[in-house]
Design a protein around this motif. Structure first.
Motif, PDB file in Angstrom:
ATOM      1  N   SER A   1      -7.236  -6.307  -4.915  1.00 61.25           N
ATOM      2  CA  SER A   1      -6.161  -7.074  -5.546  1.00 61.25           C
ATOM      3  C   SER A   1      -6.766  -8.381  -6.046  1.00 61.25           C
TER       4      SER A   1
ATOM      5  N   ARG B   1       0.871  -1.181   0.000  1.00 64.04           N
ATOM      6  CA  ARG B   1       0.000   0.000   0.000  1.00 64.04           C
ATOM      7  C   ARG B   1       0.906   1.229   0.000  1.00 64.04           C
TER       8      ARG B   1
ATOM      9  N   SER C   1      -8.788  -6.628   6.362  1.00 63.40           N
ATOM     10  CA  SER C   1      -8.554  -7.375   5.129  1.00 63.40           C
ATOM     11  C   SER C   1      -9.780  -8.230   4.853  1.00 63.40           C
TER      12      SER C   1
ATOM     13  N   GLU D   1      -8.692  -3.656   2.549  1.00 65.98           N
ATOM     14  CA  GLU D   1      -8.201  -4.219   1.296  1.00 65.98           C
ATOM     15  C   GLU D   1      -9.077  -5.409   0.952  1.00 65.98           C
TER      16      GLU D   1
ATOM     17  N   ARG E   1      -8.250  -0.552  -3.848  1.00 65.47           N
ATOM     18  CA  ARG E   1      -8.288  -1.416  -2.674  1.00 65.47           C
ATOM     19  C   ARG E   1      -8.402  -2.891  -3.056  1.00 65.47           C
TER      20      ARG E   1
END
Length: 312
Positions: free
Chosen positions: A74, A10, A19, A47, A72
């Motif tokens: 992935s 980040r 998370s 995230e 945010r």
């Protein structure tokens, strides 16, 4: 395989507070709705780690598109279907935050979900293992079917009492989709490659500390539909392969579950010998009470159905 580095990086800022790990396989029918419900959270410091288990539908396109829209997110794709257990565990191992939540591609969160859970966590000096809100079940179209009336609220200081209460609340366990204290979750075996491994995970959680069930309106919607894992996979062998395509059953699911429960009680860290023995006794008595309650409910339904037939 999931690469941890992209998930953890980040640039220019601290790690997120939460998370969210979303393992998915062929989730195209409902995935976009689930993503929108996550991205619309009032609490935005999270995230979102998506692991695609080599989907063959439109999942990859949806994930790629949303990852391009929101930093945010992935997105990573497994080279082959490794089974649900490994996919669930991989997103946890990639997580970087103080708190962790598993999300499913077909469930929905109300905007206040994370806010309420994190606020509750922060009200404790010693954090519980899980905080989760009231829940309800919805169908394919999003219509509410019924409220989830089970409550896995186990805030006793005694591990044995927590075990007994947790056993009574096991069913369609919405608590596993609550928010976890990540360090506590890391002390468990996570999701095992066997049927009902989420029950074993929750047992390990209550051995470590409280599970807190929030009061108030439902903030989590669990979708019930024909393609969900327990509906689409009819036999025990099919369900087992959903957890792990390479798994082969040498025992029945009930036999394996009994062994795993016992192993958890005697394998989890932080308990004294006396506490382990009390927890083992509590587990056995808890399931005996649960079976008796289920049998009594079945007899009541048979009685009332018989009364209705006689009246007609």
């Amino acid at each position: 395989m999931i690469q941890a580095t992209p998930f953890l990086s980040r640039p220019g800022g601290p790690r997120p507070v939460v998370s969210i790990g979303l393992p998915v396989f062929n989730g195209g029918d409902f995935l976009e709705q689930a993503l929108v419900s996550i991205l619309d959270q009032e609490f935005g410091d999270f995230e979102l780690l998506i692991s695609d288990n080599a989907s063959t539908d439109g999942t990859a396109e949806i994930c790629t598109r949303y990852a391009a829209l929101d930093a945010r997110i992935s997105y990573s794709r497994q080279p082959e279907n490794l089974g649900a257990a490994k996919n669930y565990n991989d997103v946890f191992h990639a997580a970087s935050a103080k708190y962790f939540k598993w999300a499913a591609h077909d469930d929905l969160l109300k905007p206040q979900f994370l806010t309420r859970c994190i606020d509750k966590f922060e009200s404790f000096d010693a954090p519980p293992v899980i905080v989760y809100p009231q829940s309800e079940f919805i169908d394919e179209t999003g219509q509410v079917l019924r409220a989830d009336r089970r409550s896995m609220h186990t805030n006793s200081t005694s591990p044995a009492i927590r075990v007994f209460r947790a056993v009574q609340a096991m069913g369609l366990v919405t608590s596993v989709f609550g928010v976890f204290h990540r360090e506590s979750l890391a002390r468990t075996q996570l999701i095992g490659s066997f049927i009902a491994s989420d029950y074993v995970l929750l047992l390990e959680c209550v051995l470590l500390g409280p599970i807190v069930h929030l009061e108030g309106e439902p903030l989590f919607q669990r979708r019930i539909h024909g393609n969900m894992s327990r509906q689409a996979n009819k036999s025990e062998e099919e369900v087992l392969r959903w957890f792990n395509p390479d798994a082969r059953a040498k025992l029945s699911s009930k036999q394996r579950l009994r062994i795993e429960f016992r192993n958890s009680i005697y394998g989890i860290d932080g308990l004294t010998g006396l506490q382990r023995r009390l927890c083992a006794a509590s587990l056995l008595s808890g399931f005996a009470v649960r079976r008796s309650r289920i049998a009594a409910g079945r007899l009541r339904r048979q009685f009332f159905n018989g009364q209705k037939r006689e009246a007609n």
